[in-house]
Scaffold this active site. Structure first.
Site, PDB file in Angstrom:
ATOM      1  N   SER A 124       0.505  -1.016  -0.048  1.00  0.00           N
ATOM      2  CA  SER A 124      -0.125  -0.029   0.021  1.00  0.00           C
ATOM      3  C   SER A 124       0.974   1.173  -0.150  1.00  0.00           C
ATOM      4  CB  SER A 124      -0.806  -0.095   1.248  1.00  0.00           C
ATOM      5  OG  SER A 124      -1.402   1.257   1.292  1.00  0.00           O
ATOM      6  N   TYR A 148      -1.693  -0.923  10.857  1.00  0.00           N
ATOM      7  CA  TYR A 148      -1.899  -1.268   9.594  1.00  0.00           C
ATOM      8  C   TYR A 148      -0.754  -1.146   8.501  1.00  0.00           C
ATOM      9  CZ  TYR A 148      -3.579  -1.586   4.851  1.00  0.00           C
ATOM     10  OH  TYR A 148      -3.518  -2.075   3.790  1.00  0.00           O
ATOM     11  N   LYS A 152       2.099  -3.690   6.670  1.00  0.00           N
ATOM     12  CA  LYS A 152       2.447  -3.698   5.444  1.00  0.00           C
ATOM     13  C   LYS A 152       4.079  -3.705   5.063  1.00  0.00           C
ATOM     14  CE  LYS A 152      -1.371  -4.377   3.491  1.00  0.00           C
ATOM     15  NZ  LYS A 152      -1.828  -5.626   2.932  1.00  0.00           N
TER      16      LYS A 152
END
Ligand code: NAD
Ligand code: WQD
Length: 336
Positions: A124, A148, A152
């Protein structure tokens, strides 16, 4: 080529399954259904007229996952499975680290054991953290601003280490910008549970009358109209990016990193007004305070994907809004 798709009933995974099936790839899909519906399996089969095996499986269940590798011999894995809500990750970091990191480690352990050495991973633009300049290229510094994003970044590092340990691996890391839009049929799209966090599903739910008004998070950013600017990319263009990565990088050892964005930034109000044109009604909104953790603008330098993968986003903002609106109008309550 036989491909294992993890998280394949989710928003991006399901659109990618369609593009893969339409190009003749053989698929096996698994998903825990924690954030998607099993109905997607039949919808994908009906849109494509193609069959594939689906397993309801949580990647934290190492034995269940191993059964999938026992039953099938894969050439490559496209790894979408993961939890993705930024705000929830701040409230429940342990849940996010456990699911995304431990789940991915279970997957990689099995890939090593069963000698599957090609992976395409859903990363992302969040890995660029609090960016200072745009457009963003792949060599920008990386950082995480929430758990989050931390997952990643950690998974990217795990994959890089995996390649160092065994340089027969082909790792493609695709950093998505802001996916919106839906399948042209209107039968498949983003299916958020509860009140949406992201802009597009929020706007379409206001337009259809499920929510009263859009809260625009801040109008004093240093952008064209003061609202936040993002690189919105059609989910089908994004799906096709995965096909290009598989075509060009399967069997090519290395860590291949690409931004998947359009390279164009649009503001919140530009998105809102385009959607008003498409659905032919006024969409009420109010300006409220900026959302914690948001940055002013974020858009990709997508030239590396064009140069090395021959990939470029083809669908413009109007089409993204039309497809999102068709999906919302045909499925006012999602797939529930
Ligand atoms: P999604 O929630 O629609 O899809 C993810 C799927 O993974 C869901 O179907 C969910 O049920 C499944 N899943 C979650 N944990 C699992 C587990 N432990 N075992 C098996 N399945 C599990 O999300 P999406 O928008 O399709 O995102 C796909 C991937 O792309 C995610 O990894 C996400 O972090 C990443 N990504 C998404 C965006 C975005 O804005 N949508 C942007 C950048 C990256
Ligand atoms: C877009 C713009 C908001 C909602 C997130 C994740 C990122 C990635 C994609 C997974 C911003 C504004 C939004 C609303 C608003 N996901 N907005 N009112 O924050 O760019 O990215 O999704 O990897 O990691 O952080 O996307 O859609 O939430 O916001 O004004 O109700 O819309 O401030 O400018 P974001 P978004």
């Amino acid at each position: 080529m036989k491909v294992l798709v993890t998280g394949g009933t989710g928003y991006i995974g399901s659109h990618t399954c369609i593009e893969l099936l339409e190009r003749g790839y053989e698929l096996v899909v698994f998903d825990s259904l924690v954030n998607s519906s099993e109905k997607v399996v039949d919808i994908v089969k009906s849109i494509t007229g193609k069959d594939f095996k689906f397993y309801k499986c949580d990647m934290l269940d190492a034995d269940g996952l191993e059964q999938i590798f026992e039953d099938n011999k894969f050439d490559s894995v496209v790894h979408f499975a993961g939890l993705k809500a930024v705000g929830e990750s701040v409230e429940m970091p342990v849940k996010y680290y456990t699911n995304n990191i431990c789940g991915t480690l279970n997957l990689l352990r099995l890939m090593e054991k069963y000698e599957v050495r090609n992976i395409v991973f859903s990363s992302s633009a969040t890995v660029y953290g609090d960016v200072k300049t745009v457009p963003i290229s792949e060599d920008f510094p990386l950082s995480a601003t929430n758990p989050y994003g931390g997952t990643k970044l950690m998974i990217e590092n795990i994959l890089k280490d995996l390649f160092v340990s065994d340089n027969r691996f082909s790792v493609s890391i695709l950093r998505y910008f802001n996916p919106i839009g839906a399948h042209i049929s209107g039968r498949l799209g983003e299916n958020p549970r509860g009140i949406p966090n992201n802009l597009m599903p929020y706007i379409t739910q206001v337009a259809i009358g499920k929510l009263d008004y859009l809260r625009v998070f801040g109008d004093t950013y240093p952008t064209r109209d003061g609202t936040g600017v993002r690189d919105y990319i059609h989910v089908v263009d994004l799906a096709i990016g995965h096909i290009k990565a598989l075509e060009k990088k399967t069997g090519i050892p290395g860590v291949h990193i690409y931004n998947l964005g359009t390279g164009i930034g649009y503001s919140v109000l530009e998105i809102l007004h385009t959607m008003e044109e498409v659905c032919k009604k006024k969409i009420p909104y109010r300006i409220v305070s900026p959302r914690a953790g948001d940055i002013a603008q974020c858009y990709a330098d997508a030239s590396k994907a064009l140069l090395e993968l021959g990939w470029k986003a083809e669908r413009g903002l109007k089409q993204m809004c039309e497809d999102s609106w068709r999906w919302q109008s045909m499925n006012p309550n999602g797939l529930e």
